[in-house]
Design a protein around this motif. Structure first.
Motif, PDB file in Angstrom:
ATOM      1  N   THR A  23      43.584  44.032  37.296  1.00  0.00           N
ATOM      2  CA  THR A  23      42.394  43.178  37.237  1.00  0.00           C
ATOM      3  C   THR A  23      41.200  43.949  36.699  1.00  0.00           C
ATOM      4  N   ALA A  24      41.027  45.169  37.187  1.00  0.00           N
ATOM      5  CA  ALA A  24      39.910  45.998  36.716  1.00  0.00           C
ATOM      6  C   ALA A  24      40.025  46.272  35.224  1.00  0.00           C
ATOM      7  N   GLY A  25      41.248  46.576  34.779  1.00  0.00           N
ATOM      8  CA  GLY A  25      41.454  46.831  33.360  1.00  0.00           C
ATOM      9  C   GLY A  25      41.207  45.601  32.513  1.00  0.00           C
ATOM     10  N   ALA A  26      41.576  44.427  33.040  1.00  0.00           N
ATOM     11  CA  ALA A  26      41.369  43.189  32.277  1.00  0.00           C
ATOM     12  C   ALA A  26      39.883  42.901  32.084  1.00  0.00           C
ATOM     13  N   VAL A  56      35.803  49.669  35.771  1.00  0.00           N
ATOM     14  CA  VAL A  56      37.129  49.881  36.353  1.00  0.00           C
ATOM     15  C   VAL A  56      37.018  50.243  37.836  1.00  0.00           C
ATOM     16  N   LEU A  57      36.130  51.188  38.166  1.00  0.00           N
ATOM     17  CA  LEU A  57      36.018  51.642  39.553  1.00  0.00           C
ATOM     18  C   LEU A  57      35.440  50.554  40.457  1.00  0.00           C
ATOM     19  N   LEU A  58      34.465  49.799  39.960  1.00  0.00           N
ATOM     20  CA  LEU A  58      33.870  48.743  40.777  1.00  0.00           C
ATOM     21  C   LEU A  58      34.858  47.606  41.027  1.00  0.00           C
ATOM     22  N   ALA A  75      37.411  45.127  32.159  1.00  0.00           N
ATOM     23  CA  ALA A  75      36.907  46.133  31.223  1.00  0.00           C
ATOM     24  C   ALA A  75      37.342  45.823  29.797  1.00  0.00           C
ATOM     25  N   ALA A  76      38.559  45.274  29.660  1.00  0.00           N
ATOM     26  CA  ALA A  76      39.072  44.936  28.329  1.00  0.00           C
ATOM     27  C   ALA A  76      38.260  43.819  27.688  1.00  0.00           C
ATOM     28  N   VAL A  77      37.884  42.810  28.472  1.00  0.00           N
ATOM     29  CA  VAL A  77      37.068  41.728  27.926  1.00  0.00           C
ATOM     30  C   VAL A  77      35.741  42.286  27.419  1.00  0.00           C
ATOM     31  N   THR A  78      35.164  43.218  28.169  1.00  0.00           N
ATOM     32  CA  THR A  78      33.926  43.864  27.723  1.00  0.00           C
ATOM     33  C   THR A  78      34.135  44.590  26.404  1.00  0.00           C
ATOM     34  N   GLY A  79      35.244  45.342  26.314  1.00  0.00           N
ATOM     35  CA  GLY A  79      35.517  46.094  25.093  1.00  0.00           C
ATOM     36  C   GLY A  79      35.799  45.207  23.898  1.00  0.00           C
ATOM     37  N   ALA A  94      34.947  34.179  36.439  1.00  0.00           N
ATOM     38  CA  ALA A  94      33.507  34.424  36.452  1.00  0.00           C
ATOM     39  C   ALA A  94      33.201  35.847  35.974  1.00  0.00           C
ATOM     40  N   LEU A  95      34.047  36.799  36.355  1.00  0.00           N
ATOM     41  CA  LEU A  95      33.870  38.170  35.879  1.00  0.00           C
ATOM     42  C   LEU A  95      34.070  38.242  34.366  1.00  0.00           C
ATOM     43  N   PHE A  96      35.056  37.493  33.880  1.00  0.00           N
ATOM     44  CA  PHE A  96      35.278  37.460  32.436  1.00  0.00           C
ATOM     45  C   PHE A  96      34.059  36.894  31.706  1.00  0.00           C
ATOM     46  N   VAL A  97      33.493  35.819  32.253  1.00  0.00           N
ATOM     47  CA  VAL A  97      32.325  35.201  31.622  1.00  0.00           C
ATOM     48  C   VAL A  97      31.166  36.187  31.556  1.00  0.00           C
TER      49      VAL A  97
END
Length: 431
Positions: free
Chosen positions: A64-67, A52-54, A69-73, A122-125
């Motif tokens: 965007t940060a939450g999204a 989230v912070l990065l 992090a959400a994909v990771t979760g 790309a972050l989501f991937v």
């Protein structure tokens, strides 16, 4: 005759030696997996807040940060049960070693992409393998306690001890991640998380002598594996743990947004640490009590208190009030978590418990992921603590489900053990 005598001795010893932390920690071989297990699970508490912070720093958006992090979760929630099932079948070491290697590589890749302002897709991937490879050390430690203690009254104490350990990591982890991201570099939190996961995970995997034997350790002919998800009580617990995850996710995003809005971003880790400290302290108390109330009733009462306290968060607009409410919410989480994990012992056959524990851990991660996404969107659009509505809604829905289906939390009958495929076990303890 022998079984009767042994049963009486067991009752007398239980009465004379009240279950407690001192007795639990004197369990032979416990420290060989507790210390490396603590080191290996510490990074888990750093992951979401570090992402989230990065990403918020590089993109300027909490949504965007939450999204990301959400994909990771979500990825972790989907893959964690399969990791637990593989650990039950092939051993923890066989799953853990490749898992921590993949997680470290994926986490560093996600960090690099964020710093290069890569597109969101790309972050989501990169977030998918980062979440999928999160090592399930907490469930693995709980499974090792199950082997060590079997049907001992210390199991409730062990569940409380593990909850306290988890919450200690959630006191230290967010503080460490926030300090690294704000005082060193926005990427420092995620880099440290990946490094600690690799080192701690390999140390834990090296403790081969305490890992459960393949197939649940019954010592009998191998039988067909029964998925923990097929047990109705486990499904009810999954829903309740989704609600707990909504508290974690909603608090992380909303506290970060609140402290930034008042110009004190460094207070984020402090406030979240107070919330986690309340959780940890109530966990200590929970484990020290010799409960006479049935765990099903304890779960309902504890979860009702959680839903009520979480409902007040959205109205808090000052640091002292938010700290006090956060402390109360934290104090209500530990009893629900401890009782839920304790119920697994009576609901799930030994050969499927690691999988059951990972379903619950995954449920917390999934609830956290959904909460991070929704809270991030609410904070971006409405601000003024709108993200705190997520813990209120999540716990209220989970409580309604728990009240409607609480009868399914009744423990499995001893006489049905063989039918469930875990071998022949005599109900009377014979040591």
């Amino acid at each position: 005759m022998a079984s009767t005598v042994t049963s009486k001795k067991s009752k007398n010893s239980t009465a004379s030696a009240r279950p407690g932390y001192g007795r639990l920690l004197r369990t032979r071989g416990a420290w060989t997996f507790l210390l490396p297990g603590f080191a290996a699970r510490q990074p888990f508490a750093m992951l979401t807040i570090s992402i989230v912070l990065l990403v918020q720093h590089t993109s300027g958006s909490y949504g965007t940060a939450g999204a990301v992090a959400a994909v990771t979760g979500v990825s972790m929630a989907l893959f964690a049960p399969y990791s637990g099932r593989l650990a039950d079948r092939y051993g923890q070491r066989a799953v853990l070693v490749p898992g921590v290697l993949l997680h470290a590589l994926a986490g560093l890749t996600l960090t690099a992409l964020a710093l290069m302002d890569a597109p969101l897709w790309a972050l989501f991937v990169a977030a998918v393998p980062t979440g999928a490879s999160v090592p399930q050390v907490g469930p693995m430690v709980r499974a090792r306690w199950g082997v060590k203690l079997k049907d001992s009254p210390l199991m409730t104490t062990a569940a409380a001890f593990e909850s306290v350990t988890d919450e200690l990591t959630f006191v230290v982890g967010p503080l460490l991640a926030t300090a690294l991201c704000t005082a060193v570099d926005p990427a420092a939190g995620l880099v440290t998380e990946a490094s600690l996961t690799l080192i701690g995970g390999l140390l834990f995997a090296a403790q081969k002598s305490t890992q459960p034997s393949v197939g649940g350790g019954s010592g009998h002919a191998r039988v067909e594996h029964v998925s923990a998800l097929r047990i109705p009580g486990v499904r009810v617990l999954i829903v309740t743990f989704l609600g707990i995850g909504s508290v974690f996710g909603g608090m992380q995003v909303s506290l970060a947004a609140f402290t930034e809005s008042i110009g004190e971003p460094g207070l984020n880790g402090v406030l979240y640490g107070i919330f986690a400290a309340g959780n940890m302290l109530s966990g200590v108390v929970c484990g020290a009590i010799a409960w006479k109330v049935a765990p099903q009733r304890r779960l309902v009462v504890g979860y009702t208190a959680l839903a009520l306290t979480a409902s007040g968060l959205w109205a808090a607009h000052s640091v002292p009030v938010l700290a006090g409410l956060g402390l109360l919410v934290g104090m209500c989480i530990a009893p629900a978590l401890i009782t839920g994990y304790t119920l697994v012992e009576s609901l799930v056959p030994a050969g499927a418990r690691t999988e059951a524990f990972t379903w619950l851990t995954g449920a917390v991660a999934l609830g956290q992921a959904a909460a991070v996404t929704v809270a991030g969107q609410l904070e971006d659009r409405f601000r003024d603590g709108a993200g705190f509505l997520v813990p209120m809604g999540g716990t209220a829905l989970a409580l309604a489900t728990l009240l409607a289906l609480r009868s399914r939390l009744a423990g499995r009958a001893q006489g049905r053990t063989v039918a469930r495929g875990v071998g022949h076990r005599v109900p009377v303890a014979v040591d």
